[in-house]
Design a protein around this motif. Structure first.
Motif, PDB file in Angstrom:
ATOM      1  N   ALA A  87       0.848  -1.191   0.000  1.00  0.00           N
ATOM      2  CA  ALA A  87       0.000   0.000   0.000  1.00  0.00           C
ATOM      3  C   ALA A  87       0.890   1.250   0.000  1.00  0.00           C
ATOM      4  N   TYR A  88       0.294   2.386  -0.340  1.00  0.00           N
ATOM      5  CA  TYR A  88       1.003   3.661  -0.281  1.00  0.00           C
ATOM      6  C   TYR A  88       0.445   4.429   0.912  1.00  0.00           C
ATOM      7  N   LEU A  89       1.301   4.761   1.867  1.00  0.00           N
ATOM      8  CA  LEU A  89       0.858   5.432   3.090  1.00  0.00           C
ATOM      9  C   LEU A  89       1.365   6.868   3.118  1.00  0.00           C
ATOM     10  N   THR A  90       0.465   7.785   3.367  1.00  0.00           N
ATOM     11  CA  THR A  90       0.901   9.177   3.447  1.00  0.00           C
ATOM     12  C   THR A  90      -0.010   9.958   4.394  1.00  0.00           C
ATOM     13  N   ASN A  91       0.240  11.239   4.497  1.00  0.00           N
ATOM     14  CA  ASN A  91      -0.541  12.099   5.381  1.00  0.00           C
ATOM     15  C   ASN A  91      -1.021  13.344   4.650  1.00  0.00           C
ATOM     16  N   ALA A  92      -2.160  13.875   5.115  1.00  0.00           N
ATOM     17  CA  ALA A  92      -2.707  15.101   4.530  1.00  0.00           C
ATOM     18  C   ALA A  92      -1.743  16.267   4.754  1.00  0.00           C
ATOM     19  N   VAL A  93      -1.142  16.290   5.923  1.00  0.00           N
ATOM     20  CA  VAL A  93      -0.206  17.348   6.321  1.00  0.00           C
ATOM     21  C   VAL A  93       1.144  16.678   6.550  1.00  0.00           C
ATOM     22  N   LYS A  94       2.196  17.283   6.049  1.00  0.00           N
ATOM     23  CA  LYS A  94       3.479  16.576   6.055  1.00  0.00           C
ATOM     24  C   LYS A  94       4.388  16.894   7.246  1.00  0.00           C
ATOM     25  N   HIS A  95       3.975  17.845   8.080  1.00  0.00           N
ATOM     26  CA  HIS A  95       4.800  18.205   9.244  1.00  0.00           C
ATOM     27  C   HIS A  95       4.026  18.021  10.549  1.00  0.00           C
ATOM     28  N   PHE A  96       4.721  17.570  11.573  1.00  0.00           N
ATOM     29  CA  PHE A  96       4.154  17.418  12.921  1.00  0.00           C
ATOM     30  C   PHE A  96       3.924  18.793  13.527  1.00  0.00           C
ATOM     31  N   LYS A  97       2.730  18.990  14.078  1.00  0.00           N
ATOM     32  CA  LYS A  97       2.430  20.234  14.797  1.00  0.00           C
ATOM     33  C   LYS A  97       2.123  19.875  16.252  1.00  0.00           C
ATOM     34  N   TRP A 120      -2.217  20.730  -2.083  1.00  0.00           N
ATOM     35  CA  TRP A 120      -1.643  20.674  -3.437  1.00  0.00           C
ATOM     36  C   TRP A 120      -0.612  19.551  -3.532  1.00  0.00           C
ATOM     37  N   TRP A 121       0.195  19.433  -2.515  1.00  0.00           N
ATOM     38  CA  TRP A 121       1.191  18.353  -2.491  1.00  0.00           C
ATOM     39  C   TRP A 121       0.520  16.986  -2.510  1.00  0.00           C
ATOM     40  N   LEU A 122      -0.500  16.854  -1.678  1.00  0.00           N
ATOM     41  CA  LEU A 122      -1.176  15.552  -1.564  1.00  0.00           C
ATOM     42  C   LEU A 122      -1.792  15.150  -2.909  1.00  0.00           C
TER      43      LEU A 122
END
Ligand code: URA
Length: 203
Positions: A87-97, A120-122
């Protein structure tokens, strides 16, 4: 944020690797994160799984879904018969807040504006991966894919995401927050059932 989105669009990465270089080089929208956490998994994966944002562990290790929520996700994927590495795993936001509380870094949910900034990145990322199905975990990922606020518990299940066939389900962090008991066990079984359904949609 709109200016930033326009600037990103002008960069026009031609490959996922190029996009990832851009993401890695960008500053976090909200300062604090150690590094950007990129998506992980093969281009052409049948299923893309989109989370919210990296957590504390992900921020340190630079990989998505390696902390407690990721471990729960791993277990559920295995029970659903989905191989994580396929599978391809990713996140909506790429940085930890986060907010600092002594030595601890407490996760802060991204705002709708922040989700929009990273969208836009996603979308670009998904256009390179070209999954047959996008599974969103929790409300933030569903917001990123639909552009509206989604009530995950009421609307869970298959949903069109414009260009993508989708399936909305809960976030594993939500399951971790439920008080231990029959309710939590049922919620976990429902999560596995959603993932099994996702598998059925690409088979
Ligand atoms: N939660 C997420 O949404 N994503 C991660 O990568 C880890 C925890």
């Amino acid at each position: 944020p709109d200016k930033a989105v326009a600037a990103m669009a002008r960069q026009e990465p031609a490959t996922l690797a190029e996009l990832n270089r851009i993401i890695r080089a960008a500053d976090p929208l909200v300062p604090g994160a150690t590094q950007a956490v990129l998506g992980e998994g093969p281009e052409g994966a049948a299923i893309a799984i989109v989370g919210e944002q990296p957590g504390d562990r992900e921020d340190m290790e630079g990989r998505p879904f390696v902390g407690p929520a990721g471990q729960l996700l791993d277990r559920a994927l295995e029970e659903a018969g989905i191989e994580r590495s396929a599978a391809y795993l990713t996140n909506a936001v790429k940085h930890f807040k986060f907010v600092a509380r002594g030595k601890r870094r407490l996760h802060q949910s991204p705002t709708a504006g922040e989700v929009k900034h990273y969208r836009w990145w996603l979308m670009k990322e998904l256009s390179f991966v070209r999954p047959r199905l996008v599974v969103t975990l929790g409300a933030t990922a569903a917001l990123a894919l639909t552009g509206r606020s989604v009530s995950v518990l009421r609307e869970r299940g298959p949903m069109g995401f414009g260009d993508w066939e989708g399936l909305v389900t809960v976030h594993p962090s939500y399951l971790l927050r439920l008080p231990a008991g029959e309710g939590a066990e049922q919620a976990y079984r429902d999560f596995v059932a959603d993932l099994r359904r996702a598998r059925g949609m690409v088979e």
